[in-house]
Motif scaffolding. Structure first.
Motif, PDB file in Angstrom:
ATOM      1  N   GLU A  38     -32.468 -66.407 -16.947  1.00 51.17           N
ATOM      2  CA  GLU A  38     -31.744 -65.333 -16.267  1.00 51.17           C
ATOM      3  C   GLU A  38     -32.699 -64.362 -15.583  1.00 51.17           C
ATOM      4  O   GLU A  38     -33.759 -64.057 -16.111  1.00 51.17           O
ATOM      5  CB  GLU A  38     -30.887 -64.574 -17.273  1.00 51.17           C
ATOM      6  N   ARG A  39     -32.280 -63.882 -14.429  1.00 50.07           N
ATOM      7  CA  ARG A  39     -33.022 -62.844 -13.686  1.00 50.07           C
ATOM      8  C   ARG A  39     -34.485 -63.202 -13.444  1.00 50.07           C
ATOM      9  O   ARG A  39     -35.352 -62.336 -13.490  1.00 50.07           O
ATOM     10  CB  ARG A  39     -32.958 -61.501 -14.436  1.00 50.07           C
ATOM     11  N   TRP A  40     -34.755 -64.466 -13.179  1.00 49.70           N
ATOM     12  CA  TRP A  40     -36.135 -64.844 -12.881  1.00 49.70           C
ATOM     13  C   TRP A  40     -36.535 -64.298 -11.514  1.00 49.70           C
ATOM     14  O   TRP A  40     -35.685 -64.032 -10.671  1.00 49.70           O
ATOM     15  CB  TRP A  40     -36.310 -66.362 -12.946  1.00 49.70           C
TER      16      TRP A  40
ATOM     17  N   CYS C 117     -43.397 -56.081  -8.724  1.00 49.51           N
ATOM     18  CA  CYS C 117     -43.937 -54.955  -9.492  1.00 49.51           C
ATOM     19  C   CYS C 117     -42.834 -54.015  -9.950  1.00 49.51           C
ATOM     20  O   CYS C 117     -43.035 -53.198 -10.827  1.00 49.51           O
ATOM     21  CB  CYS C 117     -44.975 -54.194  -8.667  1.00 49.51           C
ATOM     22  N   ASN C 118     -41.668 -54.115  -9.304  1.00 48.09           N
ATOM     23  CA  ASN C 118     -40.503 -53.304  -9.681  1.00 48.09           C
ATOM     24  C   ASN C 118     -40.645 -51.828  -9.326  1.00 48.09           C
ATOM     25  O   ASN C 118     -39.850 -51.006  -9.763  1.00 48.09           O
ATOM     26  CB  ASN C 118     -40.196 -53.459 -11.170  1.00 48.09           C
ATOM     27  N   GLN C 126     -30.413 -44.309  -6.691  1.00 47.18           N
ATOM     28  CA  GLN C 126     -29.080 -44.859  -6.904  1.00 47.18           C
ATOM     29  C   GLN C 126     -29.030 -45.851  -8.066  1.00 47.18           C
ATOM     30  O   GLN C 126     -28.027 -46.537  -8.249  1.00 47.18           O
ATOM     31  CB  GLN C 126     -28.602 -45.579  -5.625  1.00 47.18           C
ATOM     32  N   ASP C 127     -30.107 -45.973  -8.794  1.00 52.29           N
ATOM     33  CA  ASP C 127     -30.168 -46.925  -9.920  1.00 52.29           C
ATOM     34  C   ASP C 127     -29.835 -48.359  -9.514  1.00 52.29           C
ATOM     35  O   ASP C 127     -29.177 -49.093 -10.257  1.00 52.29           O
ATOM     36  CB  ASP C 127     -29.233 -46.497 -11.063  1.00 52.29           C
ATOM     37  N   ILE C 128     -30.274 -48.727  -8.348  1.00 49.92           N
ATOM     38  CA  ILE C 128     -30.044 -50.100  -7.895  1.00 49.92           C
ATOM     39  C   ILE C 128     -31.192 -50.970  -8.404  1.00 49.92           C
ATOM     40  O   ILE C 128     -32.329 -50.516  -8.483  1.00 49.92           O
ATOM     41  CB  ILE C 128     -29.984 -50.132  -6.351  1.00 49.92           C
ATOM     42  N   GLU C 129     -30.882 -52.211  -8.747  1.00 52.46           N
ATOM     43  CA  GLU C 129     -31.942 -53.140  -9.130  1.00 52.46           C
ATOM     44  C   GLU C 129     -32.559 -53.677  -7.832  1.00 52.46           C
ATOM     45  O   GLU C 129     -32.262 -54.770  -7.380  1.00 52.46           O
ATOM     46  CB  GLU C 129     -31.389 -54.287  -9.981  1.00 52.46           C
ATOM     47  N   ASP C 151     -24.606 -50.216  -3.394  1.00 54.52           N
ATOM     48  CA  ASP C 151     -24.623 -48.751  -3.489  1.00 54.52           C
ATOM     49  C   ASP C 151     -25.770 -48.098  -2.728  1.00 54.52           C
ATOM     50  O   ASP C 151     -25.987 -46.891  -2.848  1.00 54.52           O
ATOM     51  CB  ASP C 151     -24.716 -48.326  -4.962  1.00 54.52           C
ATOM     52  N   CYS C 152     -26.514 -48.864  -1.970  1.00 55.47           N
ATOM     53  CA  CYS C 152     -27.670 -48.310  -1.266  1.00 55.47           C
ATOM     54  C   CYS C 152     -27.233 -47.278  -0.229  1.00 55.47           C
ATOM     55  O   CYS C 152     -26.329 -47.526   0.559  1.00 55.47           O
ATOM     56  CB  CYS C 152     -28.449 -49.437  -0.581  1.00 55.47           C
TER      57      CYS C 152
END
Ligand code: SF4
Ligand code: SF4
Ligand code: SF4
Ligand code: SF4
Ligand code: FES
Lengths: 292, 133, 227
Positions: A38-40, C117-118, C126-129, C151-152
């Motif tokens: 998941e989420r790779w 790197c996130n 907006q707490d978007i992934e 939600d962007c």
């Protein structure tokens, strides 16, 4: 299989969809269906070779964390480049606790990577966990007479420390081919580089490297060439398209993924095969004809 | 184009290359096995064993070679070297010296939509990692 | 250093300290301190993405990213506004696109430089992934990119932080447009309603509304059935 998570990588979701579909079908037949991680995230495809470049290890480690999160103790890849990158990163990061600490501290939004998630290529699973005998037992359409060139490329074998077989004298693909009743055709360029990512800015160079490989396989008398790398596949097929017009009419080489070969031998339908391969399959006896 | 002035600051650059790569260039005894096994040697301006010789001599000019961009990390040299030298890491260290000074080898902006349509992600990701910083 | 009193806090705007009342949003606090927003403010309700703000707080090593109109000013904030992100959009004609699996990559090839790197996700107010939608885009999953980025508000903070120079929000907008044009299921209701409107079914009602006085309108608005 132990608790394994399947890591597809980007290509398998796009250009190499035929690889994923055939692998899924084959593993289904072997009773060990692939379960996707998941989420790779993209592994980065090439391992970073500089010692201080932790940034380019993040993607791999994040995937190891994803495996850890879902309780998987191993990651299985189909793509040779994903295999190489993930496994080398794993070794690099686990070798030195300071590196691991830095990476864990940077990724503070994730749980810490504890180490210990193993990375395998599907071929290793087939050899060491499923066993080539069991594969042979599932064959309903023996590929007798089919001459198959095992193309390893670089990333399955090198470096030695992480390779799935002896880099100079590998046998794993030949054994796999034999388990399907086909005839492995060894050739000089079976572990040479196809030209890899240089296709982006030096296509002529890549075509030349790929040409040598195809030539060498055809001279050895192969009808089929199998690979496990989507980038090799891209380059070799591109080269073959260029080459075909200059080949004598009857001389063809079908380039397919190793799991497509198994799917043919198991008689599971996984969709599109190159025309030349479909022709070869027509010539093979089916299970019906084998019943006495 | 990479500027020589930017590179000249690496007069003592052998240490930097060694640090980045973790390799000891003096382990090499110039047997030439790496070059003999390299699939890309025919495309290189400086051959793999010559690259390492120039590194031993601390000749920073070798940084300018095209060989470092041609090297595709196939690792034939690494598996064959009798002295356990990993040339692919030295090549990467030289690439990194360029990339860390914002001297890319690939001009991403020049690619048209149609060119990229014909390239798989796997190739783009790899080449951007090796050739852009 | 504790600078707050019961009713005031101290904030720093581009290095200068200001004493402002407690309980204001960053935007109001800055205005109270005498700053006037000529850029960097729009809706004042968290929808337009104009008021991107970066700050560090005393005692916290982290750089943080918020919307000035939505976040309460706190004591010891070192603030800077980021009213504009230099990120030109790629132009395309939606109707002429070939929405194949690598269409996003063709227009925004730099997404292939993502190193997972996130940092983008950590920057998103907006707490978007964000990383996950970039990764979905890279593997050609347009539907996933569209849904994760829904939600962007195009504040641009992700793009200012990304070490791979990705223009996340433009790419994501393209994904949502492609999804809307080529992939989202067609709703039968919508088609029916359009046909009704075209037939003039509602004309009488609209006429009536137009003729109403303000108080009549207010009355029926208050009495409406809320689902
Ligand atoms: S193979 Fe090893 S020892 Fe021989 S020249 Fe190359 S790097 Fe030097
Ligand atoms: S890693 Fe580079 S230098 Fe070594 S053999 Fe391959 S292309 Fe040649
Ligand atoms: S995704 Fe990027 S542009 Fe969109 S709201 Fe988040 S930080 Fe802002
Ligand atoms: S900040 Fe950029 S490189 Fe890092 S995860 Fe986000 S998109 Fe990828
Ligand atoms: S002013 Fe519009 S989001 Fe803050």
């Amino acid at each position: 299989m132990n608790n394994a998570a399947y890591f597809p990588g980007c290509s398998l979701k796009a250009e190499a969809g035929d690889y994923e579909r055939s692998a899924a079908a084959v593993m289904e037949v072997l009773g060990q269906p692939l379960e996707e991680l998941e989420r790779w995230t993209c592994c980065g495809t090439v391992y970073s070779l500089t010692d201080d470049d932790l940034m380019h290890q993040l993607a791999s480690v994040r995937n190891l964390i994803r495996a850890q999160e879902c309780g998987a103790d191993e990651i299985v890849t189909l793509c040779s480049m994903c295999f190489n990158t993930l496994k080398r990163s794993k070794v690099f990061i686990e070798q030195d606790s300071a590196r691991l600490e830095t990476v864990n501290a940077f990724m503070d939004e994730e749980q810490d990577y504890e180490g210990g998630v193993e990375v395998f290529h599907l071929l290793e699973i087939l050899r060491d966990q499923v066993g080539f005998e069991s594969i042979e037992g599932k064959v309903t359409r023996p590929l007798s007479g089919l001459r198959v060139a095992p193309y390893y490329g670089c990333t399955l074998l090198r470096p030695r420390e992480i390779g799935i077989d002896e880099p100079d004298t590998p046998t794993i693909l030949q054994d796999f081919i034999r388990a399907l009743w086909a005839t492995p055709v060894e050739f000089a360029f079976q572990a040479e580089c196809c030209g890899t990512y240089q296709i982006v800015d030096s296509p002529e160079m890549v075509l030349e490297k790929s040409h040598r490989i195809l030539n060498s396989a055809m001279r050895a008398g192969a009808d089929v060439l199998v690979t496990s790398c989507p980038l090799c596949m891209h380059n070799l097929r591109l080269c073959y398209e260029e080459l075909r017009s200059s080949l004598p009419e009857k001389r063809e080489l079908s380039i397919i993924y190793l799991t497509q070969l198994a799917a043919i031998a198991f008689e599971v339908e996984t969709g599109e095969l190159p025309t030349s391969m479909a022709k070869l399959v027509e010539g093979l006896p089916t299970s019906m004809e084998l019943v006495p | 184009m990479p500027s020589a002035t930017k590179l000249e600051q690496f007069v003592g650059f052998r240490e930097r290359v060694e640090m980045l790569s973790g390799e000891n260039v003096f382990a090499c005894y110039q047997c030439g096995m790496c070059t003999a096994g390299c699939s890309f040697a025919d495309e290189m301006d400086v051959l793999p064993h010559q690259v390492i010789r120039q590194l031993q001599l601390n000749n920073w000019k070798v940084l300018e070679c095209n060989a470092k961009w041609i090297c595709a990390s196939c690792l034939n040299c690494q598996t064959r070297c009798p002295k356990g030298v990993d040339l692919s890491k030295l090549m990467e260290a030289m690439r990194q010296i360029y990339l860390r000074q914002q001297m890319d080898n690939l001009e991403l902006n020049k690619y048209s939509i149609d060119q990229i349509r014909c390239l798989p992600q796997i190739a783009l990701v790899a080449s951007f990692r090796k050739k852009t910083g | 250093m504790n600078t707050s009193s019961e009713n005031t806090i101290r904030i720093y705007v581009m290095g200068s300290a200001y004493e402002v009342p407690r309980g204001l949003t960053i935007m109001s606090a800055m205005e109270h301190a005498g700053w006037r927003f000529t850029r960097g403010a729009g809706c004042r309700s968290g929808f337009c993405g104009a008021c991107s703000t970066v700050y560090r707080q005393e005692g916290d090593y982290r750089l943080r990213f918020v919307l000035a109109c939505q976040t309460e000013a706190e004591d010891g904030m070192y603030l800077v506004q980021l009213p504009f992100t230099p990120a030109p959009r790629v132009s395309y004609t939606l109707a002429e696109l070939n929405p194949d699996e690598n269409v996003l990559l063709q227009h925004y090839p730099e997404i292939a430089r993502c190193v997972s790197c996130n940092t983008c996700t950590k920057a998103c107010p907006q707490d978007i992934e964000v990383m996950d939608y970039i990764q979905a885009a890279l593997r050609g999953d347009i539907a996933q990119t569209a849904s994760l980025s829904f939600d962007c508000i195009q504040c641009g903070l992700c793009s200012m932080r990304c070490p791979a120079d990705i223009k996340h929000y433009h790419m994501a907008q393209m994904a949502r447009r492609i999804y809307g044009r080529y992939m989202s299921p067609v709703t039968a209701h919508l088609e029916e309603r359009i046909a009704e409107i075209e037939k003039g079914v509602y004309e009488e009602e609209v006429e009536a509304l137009v003729k109403m006085t303000r108080s009549e309108l207010e009355e029926i608005y208050a009495a409406r059935v809320v689902e």
